[in-house]
Design a protein around this motif. Structure first.
Motif, PDB file in Angstrom:
ATOM      1  N   ALA A 159      44.452  43.832  40.145  1.00 49.45           N
ATOM      2  CA  ALA A 159      44.449  43.614  41.589  1.00 49.45           C
ATOM      3  C   ALA A 159      44.575  44.936  42.395  1.00 49.45           C
ATOM      4  O   ALA A 159      44.382  45.233  43.620  1.00 49.45           O
ATOM      5  CB  ALA A 159      45.480  42.450  42.007  1.00 49.45           C
ATOM      6  N   GLY A 160      45.288  45.901  41.895  1.00 41.76           N
ATOM      7  CA  GLY A 160      45.884  47.221  42.289  1.00 41.76           C
ATOM      8  C   GLY A 160      47.255  46.907  43.198  1.00 41.76           C
ATOM      9  O   GLY A 160      47.918  47.757  42.826  1.00 41.76           O
ATOM     10  N   GLU A 161      47.376  45.932  43.761  1.00 43.65           N
ATOM     11  CA  GLU A 161      48.538  45.573  44.412  1.00 43.65           C
ATOM     12  C   GLU A 161      48.509  44.021  44.733  1.00 43.65           C
ATOM     13  O   GLU A 161      47.414  43.461  45.078  1.00 43.65           O
ATOM     14  CB  GLU A 161      48.861  46.264  45.688  1.00 43.65           C
ATOM     15  N   ASN A 194      51.192  40.228  45.334  1.00 48.74           N
ATOM     16  CA  ASN A 194      52.424  39.796  45.574  1.00 48.74           C
ATOM     17  C   ASN A 194      52.818  38.699  44.423  1.00 48.74           C
ATOM     18  O   ASN A 194      51.806  38.153  43.770  1.00 48.74           O
ATOM     19  CB  ASN A 194      52.698  39.289  46.786  1.00 48.74           C
ATOM     20  N   ALA A 195      54.152  38.346  44.149  1.00 46.75           N
ATOM     21  CA  ALA A 195      54.610  37.347  43.091  1.00 46.75           C
ATOM     22  C   ALA A 195      53.770  36.055  43.525  1.00 46.75           C
ATOM     23  O   ALA A 195      53.420  35.313  42.467  1.00 46.75           O
ATOM     24  CB  ALA A 195      56.143  37.197  43.221  1.00 46.75           C
ATOM     25  N   HIS A 196      53.706  35.545  44.726  1.00 46.19           N
ATOM     26  CA  HIS A 196      53.209  34.262  45.041  1.00 46.19           C
ATOM     27  C   HIS A 196      51.775  34.119  44.547  1.00 46.19           C
ATOM     28  O   HIS A 196      51.318  33.256  43.926  1.00 46.19           O
ATOM     29  CB  HIS A 196      53.169  34.126  46.592  1.00 46.19           C
ATOM     30  N   VAL A 197      50.929  35.269  44.704  1.00 49.01           N
ATOM     31  CA  VAL A 197      49.491  35.263  44.611  1.00 49.01           C
ATOM     32  C   VAL A 197      49.535  35.279  42.870  1.00 49.01           C
ATOM     33  O   VAL A 197      48.760  34.546  42.245  1.00 49.01           O
ATOM     34  CB  VAL A 197      48.600  36.593  44.794  1.00 49.01           C
ATOM     35  N   VAL A 198      50.276  36.080  42.199  1.00 52.35           N
ATOM     36  CA  VAL A 198      50.499  35.964  40.649  1.00 52.35           C
ATOM     37  C   VAL A 198      50.565  34.637  40.145  1.00 52.35           C
ATOM     38  O   VAL A 198      49.947  34.246  39.266  1.00 52.35           O
ATOM     39  CB  VAL A 198      51.459  37.167  40.121  1.00 52.35           C
ATOM     40  N   ARG A 246      57.053  47.159  45.977  1.00 52.27           N
ATOM     41  CA  ARG A 246      56.965  48.098  47.222  1.00 52.27           C
ATOM     42  C   ARG A 246      57.039  47.444  48.444  1.00 52.27           C
ATOM     43  O   ARG A 246      56.636  46.137  48.434  1.00 52.27           O
ATOM     44  CB  ARG A 246      55.977  49.289  47.349  1.00 52.27           C
ATOM     45  N   VAL A 247      57.351  47.901  49.533  1.00 50.32           N
ATOM     46  CA  VAL A 247      57.372  47.043  50.900  1.00 50.32           C
ATOM     47  C   VAL A 247      55.742  47.060  51.375  1.00 50.32           C
ATOM     48  O   VAL A 247      55.013  48.064  51.098  1.00 50.32           O
ATOM     49  CB  VAL A 247      58.128  47.914  51.966  1.00 50.32           C
ATOM     50  N   ALA A 304      57.571  41.700  53.587  1.00 55.57           N
ATOM     51  CA  ALA A 304      56.907  41.127  52.340  1.00 55.57           C
ATOM     52  C   ALA A 304      57.006  42.314  51.541  1.00 55.57           C
ATOM     53  O   ALA A 304      57.162  43.582  51.803  1.00 55.57           O
ATOM     54  CB  ALA A 304      55.486  40.669  52.460  1.00 55.57           C
ATOM     55  N   ARG A 305      56.817  42.259  50.174  1.00 53.87           N
ATOM     56  CA  ARG A 305      56.725  42.921  48.857  1.00 53.87           C
ATOM     57  C   ARG A 305      55.468  42.788  48.201  1.00 53.87           C
ATOM     58  O   ARG A 305      55.076  41.574  48.198  1.00 53.87           O
ATOM     59  CB  ARG A 305      57.921  42.693  47.907  1.00 53.87           C
ATOM     60  N   VAL A 306      55.114  44.075  47.884  1.00 52.55           N
ATOM     61  CA  VAL A 306      53.855  44.056  46.971  1.00 52.55           C
ATOM     62  C   VAL A 306      54.400  44.461  45.531  1.00 52.55           C
ATOM     63  O   VAL A 306      55.038  45.437  45.303  1.00 52.55           O
ATOM     64  CB  VAL A 306      52.638  44.862  47.401  1.00 52.55           C
ATOM     65  N   LEU A 307      53.496  44.272  44.530  1.00 52.83           N
ATOM     66  CA  LEU A 307      53.753  44.536  43.001  1.00 52.83           C
ATOM     67  C   LEU A 307      52.625  45.614  42.802  1.00 52.83           C
ATOM     68  O   LEU A 307      51.402  45.434  43.012  1.00 52.83           O
ATOM     69  CB  LEU A 307      53.639  43.624  42.051  1.00 52.83           C
TER      70      LEU A 307
END
Length: 157
Positions: free
Chosen positions: A65-67, A69-73, A100-101, A108-111
């Motif tokens: 995905a590149g980046e 978030n936990a919800h999408v994962v 990261r922010v 929100a946070r991104v992974l």
């Protein structure tokens, strides 16, 4: 029936040949899924000695995905949010993922997979693709496209 075989519980239709062919496909999917679990486990260990197969799948998805978030994962992998949180924490502790922010929404946070994780995943995927190439290279491109199309239809369906 041979010992060790489970009797088919499938609904039989008027076409016994079709029923048998579908049962054979189902059997091969079972073998394939078992092999996939083994490959995920081996691949996880190659990325990091403490990485579990679920963490490997999660890390692979984040890297693809590149980046994200936990919800999408959680949604895409059909995992419980708490399980995703545990896996993400382990990935962060192993230096494989950073949280990261989100630049679009500071709340929100991104992974994001770390460069080291991306490099290790690339090496593992290259090895896995070589295995697949060895198994399939004697097939025609048209045959492979048919297989890919059948798999797509099954997964969509």
């Amino acid at each position: 029936m041979p010992r060790g075989r489970v009797a088919s519980m499938a609904v039989m239709t008027a076409d016994p040949e079709l029923d048998a062919a579908i049962a054979a496909v189902e059997d091969q999917f079972s073998v394939l899924f078992n092999r996939a679990r083994t490959v995920w486990s081996e691949s996880a260990k190659r990325v990091h000695p403490d990485l579990q197969p679920a963490g490997y799948k999660l890390l692979s998805m984040i890297a693809r995905a590149g980046e994200t978030n936990a919800h999408v994962v959680a949604e895409q992998l059909d995992m419980d949010k708490s399980a995703v949180s545990r896996q993400v924490r382990q990935l962060e502790e192993a230096g494989l993922v950073e949280s990261r922010v989100d630049e679009r929404d500071a709340r929100a946070r991104v992974l994001v997979a770390t460069p080291a994780a991306v490099e290790r995943l690339h090496a593992v995927r290259s090895r896995n693709q070589e295995r697949l190439r060895s198994a399939l290279e004697d097939r025609s491109v048209d045959d492979l496209r048919v297989v890919a199309d059948v798999l797509r239809r099954i997964t969509e369906g």
